[in-house]
Structures are given as C-alpha cells and as structure tokens.
Design a protein around this motif. Structure first.
Motif, PDB file in Angstrom:
ATOM      1  N   THR A 649       0.972  -1.712  -0.229  1.00 48.75           N
ATOM      2  CA  THR A 649       0.484   0.135  -0.335  1.00 48.75           C
ATOM      3  C   THR A 649       0.960   1.586   0.134  1.00 48.75           C
ATOM      4  O   THR A 649       0.298   2.356  -0.609  1.00 48.75           O
ATOM      5  N   LEU A 650       1.993   1.281   0.623  1.00 49.59           N
ATOM      6  CA  LEU A 650       2.971   2.259   0.970  1.00 49.59           C
ATOM      7  C   LEU A 650       3.053   2.787  -0.183  1.00 49.59           C
ATOM      8  O   LEU A 650       3.592   4.002  -0.798  1.00 49.59           O
ATOM      9  N   SER A 651       3.706   1.802  -1.394  1.00 55.92           N
ATOM     10  CA  SER A 651       4.414   2.114  -2.607  1.00 55.92           C
ATOM     11  C   SER A 651       3.144   3.034  -3.751  1.00 55.92           C
ATOM     12  O   SER A 651       3.079   3.806  -3.994  1.00 55.92           O
ATOM     13  N   ALA A 675      -4.005   0.371  -8.550  1.00 55.57           N
ATOM     14  CA  ALA A 675      -3.545  -0.296  -7.037  1.00 55.57           C
ATOM     15  C   ALA A 675      -4.984  -0.718  -6.358  1.00 55.57           C
ATOM     16  O   ALA A 675      -5.167  -1.747  -5.526  1.00 55.57           O
ATOM     17  N   LEU A 676      -6.550  -0.393  -6.903  1.00 49.57           N
ATOM     18  CA  LEU A 676      -7.829  -1.703  -6.966  1.00 49.57           C
ATOM     19  C   LEU A 676      -8.135  -2.852  -7.166  1.00 49.57           C
ATOM     20  O   LEU A 676      -7.922  -3.769  -6.508  1.00 49.57           O
ATOM     21  N   ARG A 677      -6.833  -3.090  -8.039  1.00 48.16           N
ATOM     22  CA  ARG A 677      -7.266  -4.780  -8.809  1.00 48.16           C
ATOM     23  C   ARG A 677      -6.600  -5.575  -7.741  1.00 48.16           C
ATOM     24  O   ARG A 677      -6.623  -7.039  -7.455  1.00 48.16           O
ATOM     25  N   LEU A 685      -7.848   4.130  -1.222  1.00 41.38           N
ATOM     26  CA  LEU A 685      -7.357   4.279  -2.910  1.00 41.38           C
ATOM     27  C   LEU A 685      -8.793   4.203  -3.623  1.00 41.38           C
ATOM     28  O   LEU A 685      -9.205   5.500  -4.295  1.00 41.38           O
ATOM     29  N   PHE A 686      -9.799   3.675  -2.194  1.00 41.21           N
ATOM     30  CA  PHE A 686     -11.515   4.596  -2.918  1.00 41.21           C
ATOM     31  C   PHE A 686     -11.357   6.145  -2.867  1.00 41.21           C
ATOM     32  O   PHE A 686     -11.912   6.964  -3.635  1.00 41.21           O
TER      33      PHE A 686
END
Length: 967
Positions: A649-651, A675-677, A685-686
């Motif tokens: 998540t950080l990247s 990212a959401l995939r 992210l949303f």
C-alpha cells in the motif's frame, strides 16, 4: 434423374450444415459451463481428485485453475502445497505453503505440513523454526510441542527437548501424552549417553524418568543394564527388586534378578529365590530347570573350597583362631568373594584390632570392593604408625584420590573436596590434588575458588604452561574473556607451534566480543574483533560480528569495507552480501542496495527476507529520487517495487502522491485503478480515486466511487468530507441579502439604512453578480443598480470589474472599479487597480493598492486608496486580519482597522468628495460562518470617529449583516 441428383446434394449439404451448428453450440455450452465454475467448485473437484481418486496431477491442475481465478484463496493454495508434498515436489510445496503463511501466519495446517516436510528432509532447524512459529499462535498445543521436541531430539539436543516438554507439563500436568513422551525422551537421552560412555548423564536421565514413572518397564531395564555394565551389582539388584514390585510375575525381571545374584556371588540368595519361584509355580518346567542351573553354579563355585568348610568348623569351636581367620580371608579373596573375605577380616579385627596384617588385608579387600572412603582412614592410621613407609603414604594418596572420584561421581562435592584437601595435608606439593580441586570447583562453577587453586599450583610449578592454560580456561568459563585472551596470547607467542593456544586465543577474543555486544558495548567489541582478525583474517563469524558492531555504532563506511573483505574471502557466503545491502541502505545508498539484492535474488529466488529487503530498498530509492526532483527515476523504482510486492500500500500511495504533486491527475487516476486490482478493500484508494474524478470534472463518477467506499466503511470521515465538497461544488448560483445599519453618537442625527439584494452565478471563467441596493438617509430614499464580475485569467492572475448606476444623490451617479490580482508562491498576493466615482457636479478617481499574505490559518491584508484632489493627494488605508477557524474558507473572524474613507465603503462613499480632506479612524470586528456548505451568515460591528468639520468630530456606529444562499 438430374433433378434427383441435385436434390440429394442439397440434402447432404443441409445435413452437414446442421451437424456443424449443433457441434458449435455444444462447444460453446461446454466453454460457458467451464467459465461459470467458481473457485469454490474447483476446490471441491480438486479435493475429490485428491482424497477419492488420488489423481494428484489432475488435482494440481484444478488448484492452479482456481488460483488463476482467486489468487488469494488460501484453502486452494494450502491444498496445492499438500499435493506438491504428495508428489514429492518439495521445493514447490515450500513456496506454496510459505505463501499461505504470508496471508495467514497462524494457519495450523500450513505450519504442520512445513514442519513435517522439513523433518522429512532432515532440515531440523527449519522444522524447529516453524514449530516455534506455530507455538507462538497456539501456545497450548500439545501437537506442536511434540513436533518441536521431535526436531530437537533428531538433532540430539536432548536437554532442550526435555526442557520443552517440562514447560508443557508445567502448563498441563494431567496430560498423559506429554508425560509419556517426556519419559520416553529421558530414556532416549539416557540410551544416547550410554553409547557415548557417559555413565553419570545416562544415570541422571534414567533417575528422572523413574521419578516421573517409577514403574516404567523400559527405564527399569536400562537402569539395571547400566548398573550391571559398570559392575554396580548391588545397585542393579535394587532396581531389579523395584521392577518386581510393579511386575511381580514378569519372567524377564525374575531371570534378571537371578542373574544379578549369581554375578554378585550371592549363591545362597539365588538358591533361596529360585526355591520360592518353584514353590510359587510348581508346574512350570522353566523355573525347575533354572533352579537346577543355580544349584550347579553354586556347586561349581564351592567345589574347590573344601578347606573352607574345615576352617569354618575350626572357628565354630575356636572363634579367635588366627590361622583359620587368615586362611578364610585368603581363600575368599582368591576366588573373588571379597565381601565374604571382608566379613572374616572384620571378624579377625574384633579379636586383633591393632594387627597390621589384618588391617592391610582389610584395606586390600575394601580397595577391591571399591570402598575407598572406608579404606583410607585405616591406611591413614597405619601410615601415621609407620610415617617413614613411602609405600603406605603413596597408597593413602591413591585411596584418597579414588574416594574423591567416587564422591564426585555421586555428586557429593564437599566430601570429594575434603579428600583432595587431605591429600594436600599429606603432601602440600601434590599437583594431582590441585588438578582435582580445580576440576571440582569448575563443576560447581566456583570460578574464584578454581583460580585460587590454579595460582597455588602455578606457584609450585612456575614453568608449567598447563596451569597458565588452565587459568585462561577458567577465566573464559567465568565470562572474563578479555583476561583469558591475554593469557592465551602470551602462551601463543611463547609456544608458536602449539596451535591449541592460538585457537584458544581466537575463541576467547570472539567470546569477549560477543559479551561486549550483549552488554551493548559495540566499541569494545570492535577492538577485540580487530585484534582477532589481525591474527587470523579467515574467521567468518568474527567478520560477521564485526560488521554487526560497526553497523550498531553507525560506522557504516567501515562496515562496507569489511563486507567487501569478507566477500572476497567467502564469495559463496550470501550473508555478507546481505549485510552489505543493509549498510548501503543505512547510508541511504538505496539504489546500490537494490542492485545488490537483485543480484542475490537471482541466486536465491525464494528467499522471502531478500525479497522483502529488495522491495524496501526499491521503495526508499524511489522516495529519494522523488525528494531530489528526479520524478522519472522515482516512478520507475516505484513500479519495480510494485512488481515485487504488488500489494504494498505504501508504494502505491507514494506513486499516486508523486503523480498528484506533478498535477498529473489523469495518470494518478489510472494508477489508482491499477492499485485497486491488488487492493480491492483499501478505503484510501477509493477516496483518492473519487478525489481525482472530482478534480477531472467527473462528479457523478466520483459520487459512485464514494458509494462503493461507504459500503466498505460507512463511517469513513474522508468520504463524508469529499461528498460535501462535491455537493458544494455543484452549487453554481447564489442569492444574497446585505443590510447595514448606521447610527450616530450625537443622538440628533437620524440613523441610516442600506440594504442590498443580489443574484450571483459561478462559471468556469469566474463569477458575476447583479445587485440592487436601497438607501434611506435623512428621510430620503434612493436606489442603485450594480454589476460585478471576477475573471480568472489563470491560477495566478484574476481581474475584478464593477459598474454601478444610480439616479439619486444618495449614491454616486456612476461608479466603476477594476483590480488586477497576482498570487505569488508561499501565500503572497498583490493588487493594483482603480476606482472612479461620478457625482452630479464632480467626479473622483483613485488608485488602489493591496498586499496580502497567508500565515497558516491567518490572512493579513493591507489596502491603500490614493485620491488626487485640488492638487493634493488624499489617502485612505485599511488593515485586515482574518482568522480561518475551520477548513472552510467561508468560516472566519475579522478584525479591521483603518483611517480615512475609501471609495469601496458603500455606507459613506456618496459623501466622499466632502469628507475626503477630513480625517476618520475606524475599527470593525466581524464573524462569518457557512452552514452545510450552502448558507453563509455574516455579522460585523464597526466604529468610526469621523471629522465632520474643522475641529468637530462625531462617532458613527455600524452593524452589518450578510446572508447568502447557494443553490
């Protein structure tokens, strides 16, 4: 005929056509059915193929198909790992099971499979690590305790295995399985120590086993065998009797006891015992045969002792007969019946207590029986009687030594020490006594006492290097490694060909360094390790410890140098390369660290620690590039890091923020979707995606994204705030009402009223509004129409336009205004413009200047109006301090101070020409708040001290109310 042929041809073509159609429909149906199979269906099919049909290749294929649909389906990956074990593909099994643990570190099945796999591969350290991991999550699991014990036992680490079982038994004292395994492990350890000829350790283990389970058949058997092997027949008989208490009819133990009685030459006891057996089992032929054998053995033993019966007969009539007593002692001694001979010796000493011959015979018999503690007082007595007899003295010393050994074996340390001290009383220079006292003190970890004995021995033998080396060993055992190394160094240089001293010196320096590291003294550890490596550079453990110490001291460059040295010496040792990568990371050389780790990963592709470190350095390198403004390199490294850890998540967030900082909103949105995939349940992210959609002018898409976020987290604060912003941004129109009430301090002037109503509209280029104002002053009414506009040239420049017209002198006939504003970085702004007022008989023009600055939640703004009139320049000045008490820019508190009357003051600019040359001081405080982003309410109270004529001043009070409704 031709017609018939044509019709048949068409019919055949028609048949082929429909066959192809049906085949195609059937194929599509099968494909659709296959596509409709869910990952759960594939798991059930794979389980059926595994457990029922045992078709492992087919099951593996189904698992892979399921993982392609659901890569995070832990149950499928667990089954795939098990299938790889069943098909002997152990490396693949390790990979899949490790992935299961990445998702579920407490998965008991995965941990069990990995433990069993490593046990089967004889990788006992790995098996124990997994067992420890399992016990971390399941601390009360007997199953995992037994697995850990199995790994330790396989490594012959019996003490650790026994300690593990003891800890488990302390928690669950009533668990029979743990208790049984504990006893079995003690027996196994005893058997191993027996093979190593370590009688004391084996005896200790068996005693512990019998304390836990006194009737354990195997432990009793081993104990009897052990005592018999060391010719402790009396002790063996004790355990034989104990065994018969629990197994009174066991043939094996019965025979064992008979054999021990015969070996101890207790023929009478043996005969009596077999007679009891024949009486107990009268119909048992085996016991009758055994009784015959015992009688024959006894007969053979006494066959050549007819004189003994005669001497015994002599003693029956003459108990003090010296010759008979001496003969019986000799006869029994000759046949090895020392116990019987000792009985006659004691009988003789009853009649001849000071007889030297009988005393010597008793000494000899006690020595033969190993009863040195009973023998040496008699020998001491004779030696004191004959002090010049060196043979007696030496024999006395030997008996004291043997008695001390026996006491040591029985762990009677004080008695053993007393024997050795007696030896020194006999001969103060007897070095073997010092040797035993040193060893005894070491066994009890009395290091200071051991050193004292060593120093005494060194004083007696100053040139004996043994005692110097012994002193070094004691210091090492006491944890005084540096002092031990100093002595070993002296021995090493004095005896350069003795490699034992050199190795001891190196080992002690290494232990000293380890001790300094444990005490958080890395600087001292570095000194010791550098001395060690100066003597012998080929010490990988010392190199490893030195690098660790330098790292702890943050001497990273020195650590890198030693890493390179170690790698040149041991090019196949990956640990040094891993340490170098860590040092490069510590010196912020993240790119070099990542490259080094990438090289290592090619050699060890399944090392999870290397993969994690590689991903971390890629991320740090990317962040370093971003901070340096090298955005392309930063993006590349972020993508590389994500290829290694796609769920980091950080990247993802760092890459998205990088694109956001560059105002590349389109790219940021695409990356967020990617990212959401991998992180479909990550709320931030949303929220990012919705904000990007909103920024790109897609409010409806943004609201749909926020709906998805609320399903996941109904109370997410960011979602609520962003939805509020989107709602507010949808307002493009507003209506407003302003009212200004003015009263005067002289109480004779009537109050003034000024009210305005306006309509405002927001567009892409800015905003405009149309205003109608009504004034009532001195019982006169007047109206004014006005149009305003704000035009945004770009994000740095705006323009303000205003045009007003009135038919009454309560307002200027015509008013026009323009201001150009430029916004600088760091919150600065400047304004430049003009104001024009036209009255019935005159007109005025003013220059407008403004300068503002944002300080955190504050805004400070200064204004100046310069108006030329009658060859003079008149000025009005105002300073505004505004505090924003929330994130909304419409929520603030105002403080205004000023001098003069400005052309923008709607309450008084109608008399600007008359008041221009008169002074005025004004002060105002105000408050404004926006409700739900839609309704704005403001309230301001002002005071003005106005000069109305030369030397005449008047106070004026204003109350201003501002109301706006957006829609």
């Amino acid at each position: 005929m031709k017609l018939f042929t044509l019709t048949y041809t068409k019919f055949r073509q028609l048949i082929w056509f429909w066959l192809m159609v049906f085949s195609l429909v059937f194929l599509v149906h099968q494909i659709t059915q296959a596509q409709q199979l869910s990952s759960d269906d594939l798991l059930q099919q794979a389980l059926y193929e595994t457990n029922v049909k045992h078709n492992y290749p087919r099951a593996i294929q189904l698992c892979k198909q399921g993982l392609s649909l659901s890569p995070d389906y832990v149950d499928i990956r667990l089954l795939l790992g098990r299938l790889y074990v069943l098909t002997h593909q152990y490396n693949l099994a390790r990979i899949e099971l490790s992935k299961v643990l990445d998702k579920q570190p407490n998965n008991a099945n995965a941990l069990t499979y990995l433990i069993n796999l490593e046990l089967q591969a004889k990788q006992y350290d790995e098996a124990r690590c997994y067992a420890d991991m399992a016990l971390y999550y399941y601390p009360d699991s007997v199953f995992f305790v037994l697995k850990k014990m199995a790994a330790l036992s396989a490594q012959q680490r019996f003490d650790d295995a026994i300690h593990t079982l003891q800890e488990a038994l302390n928690k669950k004292p009533d668990n029979n399985q743990l208790r049984t395994t504990y006893v079995d492990q003690l027996i196994t350890a005893a058997r191993y120590q027996t093979q190593q000829h370590n009688y004391l350790r084996a005896h200790t283990y068996l005693q512990q086993a019998l304390q836990t389970d006194p009737g354990n058949r195997l432990a009793l058997t081993y104990m009897m065998n052990l005592e018999t092997a060391y010719e402790h027949l009396e002790e063996a008989l004790i355990y034989a009797n104990q065994a018969l208490q629990f197994f009174p009819d066991d043939p094996e133990f019965l025979k064992k006891k008979i054999g021990l009685l015969l070996a101890a030459h207790k023929y009478l006891d043996a005969e009596e015992f077999v007679q009891q057996l024949t009486r107990r089992y009268p119909g048992n032929a085996e016991w009758r045969n055994l009784a015959t054998y015992v009688h024959l053995e006894a007969a053979r033993a006494y066959a050549h002792q007819d004189p003994q019966y005669q001497y015994v007969a002599v003693l029956s009539t003459d108990p003090a007969n010296r010759e008979a007593l001496q003969a019986l002692i000799n006869l029994n001694s000759a046949r090895g019946a020392y116990a019987e001979a000792l009985l006659f010796a004691n009988r003789a000493l009853q009649y001849y207590p000071a007889d030297t011959l009988f005393l010597l015979k008793k000494i000899s018999l006690l020595d033969a029986l190993g009863k040195y503690a009973e023998a040496y007082p008699i020998t001491e007595r004779l030696w004191k009687q004959y002090p010049g007899n060196m043979a007696l003295k030496n024999h006395y010393l030997d008996e004291l030594m043997q008695a001390g050994h026996d006491f040591e074996r029985d762990q009677q340390w004080d008695s053993a020490a007393a024997c050795y001290e007696r030896m020194l009383n006999v001969d103060p220079q007897f070095l073997p006594a010092y040797d035993r006292l040193i060893s005894l003190a070491l066994q009890q970890k009395q290091y200071n006492l051991a050193l004292a004995y060593v120093h005494q021995a060194e004083a007696l033998a100053p040139n004996d290097e043994r005692y110097l080396f012994r002193e070094a060993g004691i210091l090492e055992a006491a944890g005084q490694f540096a002092q031990a190394a100093a002595i070993s160094r002296q021995l090493m240089y004095s005896h350069p060909h003795n490699l034992r001293y050199r190795q001891a010196y190196l080992d002690q320096l290494l232990e000293a360094a380890r001790d300094h590291m444990r005490q958080q003294q890395p600087d001292l550890a570095v000194e010791q390790l550098q001395q060690l490596l100066h003597t012998d550079l080929h010490q990988p453990e010392a190199l490893d410890l030195l690098i660790n110490a330098l790292y702890q001291m943050k001497r990273y460059q020195e650590g890198l140098t030693w890493c390179d040295t170690a790698w040149q010496l041991y090019p196949e040792n990956r640990d040094f390369l891993v340490k170098k990568a860590g040092l490069l990371e510590a010196t912020t050389q993240y790119v070099a660290a990542a490259r080094l780790l990438a090289t290592l990963l090619k050699r060890y592709p399944y090392d999870s620690r290397l993969q994690s470190s590689y991903s971390e350095n890629l991320f740090l390198a990317a962040r370093q590039f971003a901070e340096s403004g090298l955005v392309d390199s930063a993006s590349a490294y972020y993508w590389t890091a994500l290829s290694q850890q796609p769920r980091d998540t950080l990247s993802w967030m760092s890459l998205i923020n990088l694109k956001t900082s560059l105002q590349q909103t389109d790219s940021a949105l695409i990356i967020t979707d990617s990212a959401l995939r991998y992180l479909p349940n990550y709320p931030e992210l949303f929220l990012k995606k919705a904000s990007f959609q909103f920024a790109l002018g897609k409010p409806n898409d943004a609201l749909r994204t926020l709906d998805s976020l609320r399903l996941m987290d109904p109370h997410h604060p960011g979602a609520k705030d962003l939805a509020q912003q989107i709602r507010i941004a949808s307002y493009h129109q507003a209506i407003g009402l302003d009212y200004n009430f003015t009263s005067f301090g002289d109480r004779t002037s009537l109050p003034w009223n000024l009210a305005s109503a306006y309509y405002q509209r927001y567009t892409q280029w800015g905003s405009y509004d149309l205003r109608v104002s009504f004034a009532n002053r001195n019982n006169r009414n007047g109206w004014q129409g006005e149009a305003e506009a704000y035009w945004n040239h770009n994000k740095h420049n705006t323009s303000y336009f205003d045009l007003a017209y009135a038919h009454d002198s309560l307002f200027p006939r015509l008013r026009a205004a323009y201001t150009f504003t430029h916004y600088f970085p760091k919150g600065w702004q400047t304004d430049l413009g003009g104001r024009y007022l036209n009255f019935d008989s005159s007109q005025l023009a003013s220059i407008y200047l403004g300068l503002g600055k944002y300080f955190s939640d504050y805004w400070l703004y200064g204004q100046a109006y310069l108006t030329p009139q009658n060859h003079q320049l008149f000025g009005a000045y105002r300073l505004t301090l505004r505090y924003y008490y929330s994130e909304q820019r419409d929520d603030y508190l105002n403080l205004i101070v000023g001098t003069g009357i400005s052309p923008d003051d709607r309450s008084r600019y109608f008399g600007l020409k008359r008041w221009l040359s008169l002074s005025a001081t004004n002060l105002a405080v105000g408050y404004q708040h926006i409700f739900r982003g839609q309704t704005i309410l403001g309230f301001t109270v002002g005071w003005t001290n106005q000069e109305i004529a030369q030397g005449v001043r008047q106070n004026q009070y204003d109350v201003y109310v501002h109301l706006v409704q957006k829609f």
